[in-house]
Design an enzyme around this catalytic site. Sequence first.
Site, PDB file in Angstrom:
ATOM      1  N   PRO A   1      -4.626   0.008  18.849  1.00 14.68           N
ATOM      2  CA  PRO A   1      -4.449  -0.540  17.500  1.00 14.68           C
ATOM      3  C   PRO A   1      -4.464   0.512  16.394  1.00 14.68           C
ATOM      4  O   PRO A   1      -4.163   0.186  15.244  1.00 14.68           O
ATOM      5  CB  PRO A   1      -5.629  -1.502  17.359  1.00 14.68           C
ATOM      6  CG  PRO A   1      -6.659  -0.994  18.317  1.00 14.68           C
ATOM      7  CD  PRO A   1      -5.901  -0.407  19.461  1.00 14.68           C
TER       8      PRO A   1
ATOM      9  N   LYS B   1       0.683  -0.360  15.357  1.00 15.77           N
ATOM     10  CA  LYS B   1       2.073  -0.331  15.803  1.00 15.77           C
ATOM     11  C   LYS B   1       2.445  -1.473  16.741  1.00 15.77           C
ATOM     12  O   LYS B   1       3.621  -1.611  17.107  1.00 15.77           O
ATOM     13  CB  LYS B   1       2.361   1.010  16.507  1.00 15.77           C
ATOM     14  CG  LYS B   1       2.312   2.204  15.573  1.00 15.77           C
ATOM     15  CD  LYS B   1       3.312   2.056  14.454  1.00 15.77           C
ATOM     16  CE  LYS B   1       3.187   3.138  13.407  1.00 15.77           C
ATOM     17  NZ  LYS B   1       3.924   2.810  12.179  1.00 15.77           N
TER      18      LYS B   1
ATOM     19  N   TYR C   1      -9.435   5.262   7.423  1.00 17.95           N
ATOM     20  CA  TYR C   1      -9.671   5.633   8.814  1.00 17.95           C
ATOM     21  C   TYR C   1     -10.712   6.739   8.822  1.00 17.95           C
ATOM     22  O   TYR C   1     -10.530   7.766   8.147  1.00 17.95           O
ATOM     23  CB  TYR C   1      -8.389   6.139   9.469  1.00 17.95           C
ATOM     24  CG  TYR C   1      -7.285   5.117   9.587  1.00 17.95           C
ATOM     25  CD1 TYR C   1      -7.164   4.333  10.732  1.00 17.95           C
ATOM     26  CD2 TYR C   1      -6.353   4.937   8.571  1.00 17.95           C
ATOM     27  CE1 TYR C   1      -6.141   3.404  10.859  1.00 17.95           C
ATOM     28  CE2 TYR C   1      -5.331   4.002   8.683  1.00 17.95           C
ATOM     29  CZ  TYR C   1      -5.230   3.244   9.832  1.00 17.95           C
ATOM     30  OH  TYR C   1      -4.211   2.321   9.938  1.00 17.95           O
TER      31      TYR C   1
ATOM     32  N   HIS D   1       0.844  -1.189   0.000  1.00 15.83           N
ATOM     33  CA  HIS D   1       0.000   0.000   0.000  1.00 15.83           C
ATOM     34  C   HIS D   1       0.884   1.246   0.000  1.00 15.83           C
ATOM     35  O   HIS D   1       1.648   1.475   0.945  1.00 15.83           O
ATOM     36  CB  HIS D   1      -0.908   0.020   1.236  1.00 15.83           C
ATOM     37  CG  HIS D   1      -2.071  -0.917   1.130  1.00 15.83           C
ATOM     38  ND1 HIS D   1      -3.144  -0.870   1.988  1.00 15.83           N
ATOM     39  CD2 HIS D   1      -2.330  -1.930   0.256  1.00 15.83           C
ATOM     40  CE1 HIS D   1      -4.019  -1.806   1.657  1.00 15.83           C
ATOM     41  NE2 HIS D   1      -3.540  -2.458   0.608  1.00 15.83           N
TER      42      HIS D   1
ATOM     43  N   TYR E   1       3.811   6.513  10.144  1.00 14.62           N
ATOM     44  CA  TYR E   1       2.912   5.407   9.756  1.00 14.62           C
ATOM     45  C   TYR E   1       3.709   4.266   9.108  1.00 14.62           C
ATOM     46  O   TYR E   1       3.446   3.102   9.395  1.00 14.62           O
ATOM     47  CB  TYR E   1       1.852   5.935   8.800  1.00 14.62           C
ATOM     48  CG  TYR E   1       0.723   4.968   8.542  1.00 14.62           C
ATOM     49  CD1 TYR E   1      -0.367   4.886   9.416  1.00 14.62           C
ATOM     50  CD2 TYR E   1       0.707   4.138   7.423  1.00 14.62           C
ATOM     51  CE1 TYR E   1      -1.418   4.003   9.186  1.00 14.62           C
ATOM     52  CE2 TYR E   1      -0.325   3.250   7.182  1.00 14.62           C
ATOM     53  CZ  TYR E   1      -1.396   3.188   8.071  1.00 14.62           C
ATOM     54  OH  TYR E   1      -2.418   2.308   7.855  1.00 14.62           O
TER      55      TYR E   1
END
Length: 389
Positions: free
Chosen positions: A292, A296, A200, A72, A384
């Site tokens: 979550p 990580k 998200y 991704h 990220y």
Amino acid sequence: MRTQVVIIGGGPSGLLLGQLLHRAGIDAVVLERKTRDYVLGRIRAGIIEQGLVRLMEEAGVAGRLHAEGFVHDGTRIAFGGEMFHIDLARLAGAPVTVYGQTEITRDLYDARDAAGGQTIFEAQDVALHGLEGDHPFVTLTAGGQSLRIACDFVAGCDGFHGISRQAIPLSARQEYEKTYPFGWLGILSRTPPVADELIYANSDRGFALCSMRNENLSRYYIQCALSDSPSDWTDDAFWQELRRRLPPEVADGLVTGPSIDKSIAPLRSFVTEPMRWGRLFLCGDAAHIVPPTGAKGLNTAASDVHYLHQGLRQFYEEADPEGIDRYSERALLRVWKAERFSWWFSSLLHVYPHMSGFDRRMQQAEIAFLRDNESQQRAFAENYVGLPY
């Protein structure tokens, strides 16, 4: 029995450490209190940082990850009925990979079998002894027999509820914890993902996440009350609530189906210091927990494995204890940065009880700043995809 390193815990962090040590010629025995099938039946996150990908390559177990994992280059954030994209590859110079934690664990077990590594399942009454001296040992029962394993070091990879952290006296450790006033209700369904990247979502009704395991297996989450139980939610109720929290163009494309797994996870931030006591090293969830949000948990455990296996190699190959002496310091420096990102990202996306109108507007302004400011997006992207080891 004698070995160089006893690894407590046969999950992905313990297995990865064992495989890396094996390839360095360092002998390790893995102890797991459950069965192999039980470990492989656990459903966990699947967003893999490049650091973990590289460790899998170093361990010689990245073939299936590269063949079946989904790379991704970006992710999407939705709020106020709209959605924007963050280009991870352009801003941070690296993507993330979607590959289930269960599959990582399976690959590592297969590699351990092929290497002839010793794994003791259903290990009961495990106790750690002599950790402050030069000759530690571990006692346990397995298969109706009592065992004693002498070793040089113990690696505690046995999770938040394991015995390893508890072996450090309270007078010698400091714990930091934040609990969040909500949970995540998650379902797994044999349906195509609603998008080719994670979404998200922040909505007035609460957080939502659209994720996936592969092209025919989707993982979705919604923020829920801690007092809820999975049985409170029918599949139809879940899908209806998920749609309400997504932008219309996403909700309209959602393919629904029966859930094959449904569970609620509480959210916690937790760190214990130090991560070394005598001959014991804590690794992964035994030392720290993250919410979550941003995935990580396993990735931070992987960075612990990196520092620990490098330190042990330095000790055995060069007779230099510098790496193990500085393990806790190095690991915690990165752990706290991961904790910060997970805390910040959770604060950005969830609706907290008793939020004032001002609090909600500040949250929305923060998301808008992330949408409109490339420097903020770059900082997000670097965290990220994973900070360097």
